[in-house]
Design a protein around this motif. Structure first.
Motif, PDB file in Angstrom:
ATOM      1  N   GLU A 102      30.362  41.527  29.611  1.00 25.93           N
ATOM      2  CA  GLU A 102      31.089  42.773  29.831  1.00 25.93           C
ATOM      3  C   GLU A 102      31.292  42.961  31.328  1.00 25.93           C
ATOM      4  O   GLU A 102      30.388  42.711  32.116  1.00 25.93           O
ATOM      5  CB  GLU A 102      30.299  43.963  29.275  1.00 25.93           C
ATOM      6  N   LEU A 103      32.479  43.432  31.706  1.00 27.34           N
ATOM      7  CA  LEU A 103      32.771  43.733  33.095  1.00 27.34           C
ATOM      8  C   LEU A 103      32.704  45.244  33.261  1.00 27.34           C
ATOM      9  O   LEU A 103      33.421  45.976  32.589  1.00 27.34           O
ATOM     10  CB  LEU A 103      34.163  43.229  33.490  1.00 27.34           C
ATOM     11  N   VAL A 104      31.812  45.712  34.130  1.00 21.95           N
ATOM     12  CA  VAL A 104      31.620  47.139  34.344  1.00 21.95           C
ATOM     13  C   VAL A 104      31.968  47.449  35.791  1.00 21.95           C
ATOM     14  O   VAL A 104      31.359  46.903  36.708  1.00 21.95           O
ATOM     15  CB  VAL A 104      30.157  47.553  34.040  1.00 21.95           C
ATOM     16  N   GLY A 105      32.939  48.299  35.991  1.00 22.43           N
ATOM     17  CA  GLY A 105      33.348  48.685  37.340  1.00 22.43           C
ATOM     18  C   GLY A 105      34.831  49.022  37.369  1.00 22.43           C
ATOM     19  O   GLY A 105      35.615  48.489  36.584  1.00 22.43           O
ATOM     20  N   VAL A 106      35.201  49.900  38.266  1.00 21.59           N
ATOM     21  CA  VAL A 106      36.595  50.318  38.384  1.00 21.59           C
ATOM     22  C   VAL A 106      37.419  49.140  38.895  1.00 21.59           C
ATOM     23  O   VAL A 106      37.109  48.539  39.922  1.00 21.59           O
ATOM     24  CB  VAL A 106      36.725  51.522  39.345  1.00 21.59           C
ATOM     25  N   GLY A 107      38.461  48.769  38.161  1.00 20.46           N
ATOM     26  CA  GLY A 107      39.335  47.686  38.553  1.00 20.46           C
ATOM     27  C   GLY A 107      38.849  46.303  38.193  1.00 20.46           C
ATOM     28  O   GLY A 107      39.519  45.323  38.501  1.00 20.46           O
ATOM     29  N   TYR A 108      37.689  46.177  37.545  1.00 19.66           N
ATOM     30  CA  TYR A 108      37.184  44.865  37.154  1.00 19.66           C
ATOM     31  C   TYR A 108      37.915  44.443  35.879  1.00 19.66           C
ATOM     32  O   TYR A 108      37.846  45.123  34.856  1.00 19.66           O
ATOM     33  CB  TYR A 108      35.682  44.910  36.906  1.00 19.66           C
ATOM     34  N   ARG A 109      38.603  43.311  35.933  1.00 20.62           N
ATOM     35  CA  ARG A 109      39.426  42.847  34.822  1.00 20.62           C
ATOM     36  C   ARG A 109      39.237  41.344  34.619  1.00 20.62           C
ATOM     37  O   ARG A 109      38.937  40.613  35.560  1.00 20.62           O
ATOM     38  CB  ARG A 109      40.914  43.103  35.092  1.00 20.62           C
ATOM     39  N   ALA A 110      39.478  40.904  33.390  1.00 22.77           N
ATOM     40  CA  ALA A 110      39.458  39.488  33.055  1.00 22.77           C
ATOM     41  C   ALA A 110      40.710  39.166  32.256  1.00 22.77           C
ATOM     42  O   ALA A 110      41.132  39.953  31.407  1.00 22.77           O
ATOM     43  CB  ALA A 110      38.220  39.147  32.236  1.00 22.77           C
ATOM     44  N   ALA A 111      41.312  38.018  32.536  1.00 25.76           N
ATOM     45  CA  ALA A 111      42.497  37.574  31.803  1.00 25.76           C
ATOM     46  C   ALA A 111      42.521  36.055  31.777  1.00 25.76           C
ATOM     47  O   ALA A 111      42.048  35.400  32.714  1.00 25.76           O
ATOM     48  CB  ALA A 111      43.759  38.106  32.468  1.00 25.76           C
ATOM     49  N   MET A 112      43.043  35.518  30.698  1.00 27.44           N
ATOM     50  CA  MET A 112      43.179  34.072  30.578  1.00 27.44           C
ATOM     51  C   MET A 112      44.529  33.642  31.142  1.00 27.44           C
ATOM     52  O   MET A 112      45.551  34.262  30.871  1.00 27.44           O
ATOM     53  CB  MET A 112      43.067  33.635  29.113  1.00 27.44           C
ATOM     54  N   GLN A 113      44.522  32.571  31.935  1.00 32.17           N
ATOM     55  CA  GLN A 113      45.744  31.964  32.444  1.00 32.17           C
ATOM     56  C   GLN A 113      45.710  30.501  32.021  1.00 32.17           C
ATOM     57  O   GLN A 113      45.166  29.660  32.728  1.00 32.17           O
ATOM     58  CB  GLN A 113      45.828  32.087  33.961  1.00 32.17           C
ATOM     59  N   GLY A 114      46.244  30.225  30.838  1.00 33.33           N
ATOM     60  CA  GLY A 114      46.132  28.888  30.265  1.00 33.33           C
ATOM     61  C   GLY A 114      44.702  28.654  29.828  1.00 33.33           C
ATOM     62  O   GLY A 114      44.171  29.392  29.011  1.00 33.33           O
ATOM     63  N   LYS A 115      44.047  27.623  30.388  1.00 31.72           N
ATOM     64  CA  LYS A 115      42.641  27.364  30.076  1.00 31.72           C
ATOM     65  C   LYS A 115      41.704  27.930  31.131  1.00 31.72           C
ATOM     66  O   LYS A 115      40.493  27.784  31.041  1.00 31.72           O
ATOM     67  CB  LYS A 115      42.409  25.862  29.935  1.00 31.72           C
ATOM     68  N   ALA A 116      42.255  28.577  32.150  1.00 31.74           N
ATOM     69  CA  ALA A 116      41.451  29.125  33.241  1.00 31.74           C
ATOM     70  C   ALA A 116      41.245  30.625  33.036  1.00 31.74           C
ATOM     71  O   ALA A 116      42.133  31.331  32.574  1.00 31.74           O
ATOM     72  CB  ALA A 116      42.127  28.874  34.572  1.00 31.74           C
ATOM     73  N   LEU A 117      40.067  31.085  33.403  1.00 31.34           N
ATOM     74  CA  LEU A 117      39.733  32.505  33.337  1.00 31.34           C
ATOM     75  C   LEU A 117      39.933  33.098  34.728  1.00 31.34           C
ATOM     76  O   LEU A 117      39.349  32.620  35.706  1.00 31.34           O
ATOM     77  CB  LEU A 117      38.284  32.681  32.888  1.00 31.34           C
ATOM     78  N   SER A 118      40.760  34.139  34.812  1.00 28.73           N
ATOM     79  CA  SER A 118      41.013  34.811  36.083  1.00 28.73           C
ATOM     80  C   SER A 118      40.277  36.150  36.071  1.00 28.73           C
ATOM     81  O   SER A 118      40.490  36.972  35.186  1.00 28.73           O
ATOM     82  CB  SER A 118      42.510  35.029  36.274  1.00 28.73           C
ATOM     83  N   LEU A 119      39.410  36.353  37.056  1.00 25.42           N
ATOM     84  CA  LEU A 119      38.590  37.557  37.124  1.00 25.42           C
ATOM     85  C   LEU A 119      38.938  38.357  38.382  1.00 25.42           C
ATOM     86  O   LEU A 119      38.984  37.797  39.480  1.00 25.42           O
ATOM     87  CB  LEU A 119      37.107  37.194  37.174  1.00 25.42           C
ATOM     88  N   SER A 120      39.186  39.648  38.199  1.00 27.17           N
ATOM     89  CA  SER A 120      39.344  40.563  39.333  1.00 27.17           C
ATOM     90  C   SER A 120      38.043  41.340  39.436  1.00 27.17           C
ATOM     91  O   SER A 120      37.752  42.191  38.600  1.00 27.17           O
ATOM     92  CB  SER A 120      40.506  41.518  39.085  1.00 27.17           C
ATOM     93  N   LEU A 121      37.251  41.023  40.464  1.00 28.42           N
ATOM     94  CA  LEU A 121      35.909  41.590  40.574  1.00 28.42           C
ATOM     95  C   LEU A 121      35.698  42.359  41.873  1.00 28.42           C
ATOM     96  O   LEU A 121      34.582  42.455  42.374  1.00 28.42           O
ATOM     97  CB  LEU A 121      34.864  40.473  40.458  1.00 28.42           C
ATOM     98  N   GLY A 122      36.766  42.905  42.426  1.00 28.58           N
ATOM     99  CA  GLY A 122      36.628  43.704  43.630  1.00 28.58           C
ATOM    100  C   GLY A 122      36.701  42.902  44.910  1.00 28.58           C
ATOM    101  O   GLY A 122      36.532  43.456  45.990  1.00 28.58           O
ATOM    102  N   PHE A 123      36.926  41.597  44.820  1.00 21.53           N
ATOM    103  CA  PHE A 123      37.101  40.786  46.018  1.00 21.53           C
ATOM    104  C   PHE A 123      38.555  40.872  46.456  1.00 21.53           C
ATOM    105  O   PHE A 123      39.408  41.374  45.736  1.00 21.53           O
ATOM    106  CB  PHE A 123      36.733  39.324  45.740  1.00 21.53           C
TER     107      PHE A 123
END
Length: 175
Positions: free
Chosen positions: A86-107
């Protein structure tokens, strides 16, 4: 012999266990897994049940380890393993791009994680990541690696956590 090693391993329908050339292989509907046979440990298969026996002078710990490894392989090729994050935090998102997992984790940049061979990653929602595979160790390692990008911090609990994980929050400084 240890109590764990004495327990028989039942083989479900469609699962075959073979020992050849110092390797133990388990083949099932979800794939094939193999492990190197531990020294002094033999596996006897009779009627859909596998039993572990130890040679003379072999340490008990090898029997329990071998039984656990084989039981995990049997479960993996018949049912599979999965770990939910689970991703907990404002703006933390996960999405699949083909076989790769793209994570927005505040960086300042998205974190891209390529799934290893034999592992499938799904994102049912933007804040959930589901990791599936046949090898228990690899599924756990992938989950730990993804969690390691942003582990839960102790003050607000923001970050990537295992489903159902309890985070003990620290109290903030008092003036």
């Amino acid at each position: 012999m240890s109590r764990v090693a004495k327990q028989p391993i039942s083989l479900p329908k469609g699962v075959e266990l073979t020992t050849a050339g110092g390797n133990i292989s388990v083949k099932g509907p979800k794939g094939t897994l193999s492990v190197h046979q531990l020294p002094g440990v033999t596996v006897a298969i009779d009627g859909g049940v596998a039993n572990i026996t130890l040679g003379e002078g072999v340490d008990d710990k090898f029997g329990g380890t071998a039984r656990a490894l084989i039981a995990n392989m049997v479960t993996g090729v018949s049912q599979g393993y999965e770990r939910k994050l689970e991703l907990v935090g404002v703006g933390y998102r996960a999405a699949m791009q083909g076989k790769a997992l793209s994570l927005s984790l505040g960086f300042s940049h998205p974190v891209v994680f390529d799934a290893p061979e034999g592992i499938s990653i799904e994102t049912p929602t933007q804040t959930e990541v589901l990791i599936k595979g046949t090898d228990k160790q690899v599924v756990g390692q992938v989950a730990a690696k993804i969690r390691g990008f942003r582990p839960p911090e102790p003050y607000k609990g923001k970050g990537v956590r295992y489903a159902g994980e309890k985070i003990t929050l620290k109290e903030a400084k008092k003036a």
